[in-house]
Every structure is written in structure tokens, then in C-alpha cells.
Motif scaffolding. Structure first.
Motif, PDB file in Angstrom:
ATOM      1  N   ALA A 255      -6.708 -11.216  17.245  1.00  0.00           N
ATOM      2  CA  ALA A 255      -7.641 -10.970  18.394  1.00  0.00           C
ATOM      3  C   ALA A 255      -8.789 -10.115  17.857  1.00  0.00           C
ATOM      4  O   ALA A 255      -8.687  -9.166  17.325  1.00  0.00           O
ATOM      5  N   ALA A 256      -9.880 -10.906  18.428  1.00  0.00           N
ATOM      6  CA  ALA A 256     -11.347 -10.237  17.863  1.00  0.00           C
ATOM      7  C   ALA A 256     -11.930  -9.160  18.583  1.00  0.00           C
ATOM      8  O   ALA A 256     -12.733  -8.661  18.281  1.00  0.00           O
ATOM      9  N   LEU A 257     -11.331  -8.999  19.798  1.00  0.00           N
ATOM     10  CA  LEU A 257     -11.526  -7.722  20.700  1.00  0.00           C
ATOM     11  C   LEU A 257     -12.859  -8.023  21.621  1.00  0.00           C
ATOM     12  O   LEU A 257     -12.989  -7.306  22.726  1.00  0.00           O
ATOM     13  N   SER A 258     -13.876  -9.035  21.491  1.00  0.00           N
ATOM     14  CA  SER A 258     -14.836  -9.341  22.257  1.00  0.00           C
ATOM     15  C   SER A 258     -15.381 -10.838  21.908  1.00  0.00           C
ATOM     16  O   SER A 258     -15.039 -11.319  20.925  1.00  0.00           O
ATOM     17  N   ALA A 259     -16.173 -11.158  22.791  1.00  0.00           N
ATOM     18  CA  ALA A 259     -16.587 -12.558  22.490  1.00  0.00           C
ATOM     19  C   ALA A 259     -17.693 -12.657  21.182  1.00  0.00           C
ATOM     20  O   ALA A 259     -17.603 -13.641  20.371  1.00  0.00           O
TER      21      ALA A 259
END
Length: 343
Positions: A255-259
Motif C-alpha cells: 500500500a503506497a498510501l496515496s496516488a
């Protein structure tokens, strides 16, 4: 908990009643327990501190029956005094126990103790270290309410029962329970942390302006579930990735946490196929397209995975895990279906 923290907690537990009388003065002894309203030393009887070792557990452990929070005597010192950094908690514990302060540099290889800057990688390390296992916590309840019923293999997630929140630097501090996620680099070293503040019943995010915030070094990194080798699934949010994991529990995911951070993730050296979870919004589509282009440019096969609805968590909550599993099966390469989905 580190060895030094364990030693301090043990020494405090040996004097558990004295610790309670000093820091939880609004409470009183009842049999083998000290009872008080809560960890903030409010009068009442909801919180129980065990004063002696027993078959139910060791001395010094406490539970708040009203909130489900639990911890040890170091937690009590931190919360009653409003301390943030563990070194300050440890120093107060040593003062209470009449122990000498550590030698300069002790606990930090080759260096001296120094204040930790808010939002720094080191601050994120301390926050994650002070959090507890997600199992049985409000964070697990929050995930279950989102349809994520298994937390197996989620060591990157922890729970903090009293995580500080400020809307801005000029606002008073609030305290909410929070899910804490460890952000790590390709080598598994923690570089940051992500906080999701939760409602007090765990059924939703906290009713604050920005219930999600990250700290530390994030660009290129992410919250990892499993160790990536040749195949990886990457997505934006923790709940999005954990939803896909309900159908693919053995597939390594990130999960990268933002676009924006999704578009910039670093690729494991052995990666040959990357699946990108799509969120159906302009920012999500842009991040997916950019990441697929980057991966393809270095010889990694990159494939977008699309939800039937707005995102994969909505699919999970609406249609349940089996329908989500079938939708993903139809989009994966046949060899990955055989490897990760067929028993």
C-alpha cells in the motif's frame, strides 16, 4: 518492546502498588488490583491494574474495561504526564525507581541522545514501537467493519489506544485510538509510519478533519504485506490492498498510501510482473497509468486490476470475498491464478 524498556517495565511491576499510588492517585486498591476511572487518572472503577503476578497475567498490566485499552506501567507514566518521546518516559521511570540516568550515547550506537523531530523517521519508529498488536484491538474491529475479516500476515499494522491528533499547530491536542502502519523500504527497514485515527467504537474513522496522516520518509516506499519476489500487487490505500488480500492472501502486496506515492514506488530487484489496483477516480487512473509506464520501461510486465465499483473495498463490502476473488481471477495471468488462487 526493547530490552531496556522490558527491564524498566519489570522493575516498575515489582513496585506496582507504589507506581499506582503515585501516578493514579485518584484510584484505590481493591484486593489484588488498583482501580481508577481511566489511564488519565480520572476517578472511577473502569480501569484495573494488576498489583501481583497471578494465573491471569503478570503484575503491572492494566485493562480499561470501558474501552478495551490495555498496557503496562510505562504506558501509565506516558499518558498521565503527557509525554511523547520514549526517552522521556524512561527517564521518568528511572527517576521514580531512583535509578541512575544512562551514560551519554547509551541506547544509540555511537551517538548521544537528542530530541526527536516531530514527523521524522525516528519519531515514526518510536510511535510504531509504542503501539500494540492489532489482534483483538479496535483497529481489528475497524477492519472487520470494512469487510476485512482476516488480519493474518499484517505485522506491518499495529494499534495505539491513545494517539495524539492536532488539526493544526495552533489547536489543542486531541487523543483518539489509531491504527498505525509501518512504512518500509525495499530492505524492510522502517522509514515512516501512517496513522488512521478511529472512532471510539472502532466502527469508522475518527470524526476529525484529516483522519489519515503519514510521517517520515515515504516516497518510493510503502506498507508491505508479504515479501515481494517476482510478483507484486500495489495499490493506494491500506483498506484497498487488504481487500484484495482477502481474495489473494498469499500474494505479496504493497500500500503506497496515496496516488502520488503509488506512481513513485520502487521496484524489487527480482520483480517481473506488477499488478496495480485501480481506484476509479482521475487521480487513481493517472497514478496507475504512470506506474505501468515506468514498470514497462524497465522490462516489468505491468497489469492494471479494476474493481467492479469505486474501489476494491467497496467491492468486498458489497459483493463479499468470493465475488471479489472471481473478479480478480478473471484479470490475473493464468500462471498467477494457479500459483496464488488454486488450492
Amino acid at each position: 518492546m526493547t530490552g531496556k524498556a522490558q527491564d524498566l517495565a519489570r522493575r516498575l511491576a515489582e513496585r506496582a502498588e507504589a507506581v499506582c499510588r503515585h501516578y493514579l492517585s485518584a484510584g484505590r486498591r481493591q484486593g489484588r488490583y488498583w482501580t481508577v476511572g481511566d489511564i488519565s487518572n480520572t476517578p472511577g472503577r473502569s480501569m484495573f491494574v494488576r498489583l501481583q503476578d497471578s494465573p491471569r497475567g503478570p503484575a503491572g498490566k492494566w485493562t480499561d474495561a470501558a474501552t478495551g485499552e490495555h498496557g503496562d506501567l510505562l504506558d501509565i507514566i506516558r499518558e498521565v504526564l503527557g509525554l511523547v518521546d520514549f526517552k522521556d518516559v524512561a527517564e521518568e521511570a528511572r527517576r521514580f525507581l531512583s535509578l541512575p540516568s544512562p551514560e551519554p550515547g547509551e541506547g544509540r550506537p555511537g551517538g548521544h541522545q537528542h530530541p526527536v523531530q516531530a514527523g521524522s523517521p525516528e519519531a515514526s519508529h518510536r510511535l510504531f514501537a509504542m503501539a500494540q498488536s492489532i489482534g483483538g484491538s479496535l483497529a481489528e474491529a475497524y477492519l472487520r467493519h470494512r469487510g476485512i475479516t482476516s488480519v493474518h500476515g499484517t505485522e506491518a499494522l499495529r494499534f495505539h489506544p491513545r494517539c495524539y491528533y492536532r488539526p493544526d499547530d495552533n489547536s489543542p491536542r486531541q487523543i483518539w485510538p489509531a491504527m498505525i502502519a509501518s512504512v518500509t523500504d525495499l530492505g524492510g527497514h522502517q522509514t515512516g509510519a501512517h496513522r488512521t485515527w478511529l472512532a471510539r467504537d472502532g466502527l469508522d474513522k475518527a470524526p476529525v478533519e484529516t483522519p489519515r496522516r503519514a510521517m517520515g520518509d515515504l516516497l518510493g516506499y510503502g506498507v508491505r504485506f508479504g515479501i515481494a519476489d517476482d510478483v507484486l500487487i500495489a495499490g493506494e490505500g491500506i483498506e484497498t490492498v487488504l481487500s484484495a488480500r482477502m481474495a489473494l492472501p498469499d500474494m505479496p502486496m504493497l500500500a503506497a498510501l496515496s496516488a502520488g506515492h503509488l506512481a513513485a514506488i520502487l521496484f524489487p530487484p527480482m520483480l517481473r510482473r506488477l499488478y496495480v489496483l485501480r481506484d476509479r477516480d482521475p487521480a487513481g487512473d493517472s497514478a496507475r497509468d504512470y506506474l505501468i509506464g515506468r514498470a514497462s520501461g524497465v522490462g516489468i510486465e505491468a497489469i492494471g486490476l479494476s474493481p467492479a465499483r469505486g474501489d476494491f473495498n467497496e467491492d468486498l463490502c458489497t459483493a463479499r470475498a468470493e465475488a471479489l476473488r472471481q473478479g480478480l481471477m478473471d484479470q490475473l495471468r493464468p500462471e498467477d491464478v494457479a500459483r496464488f488462487m488454486l488450492e
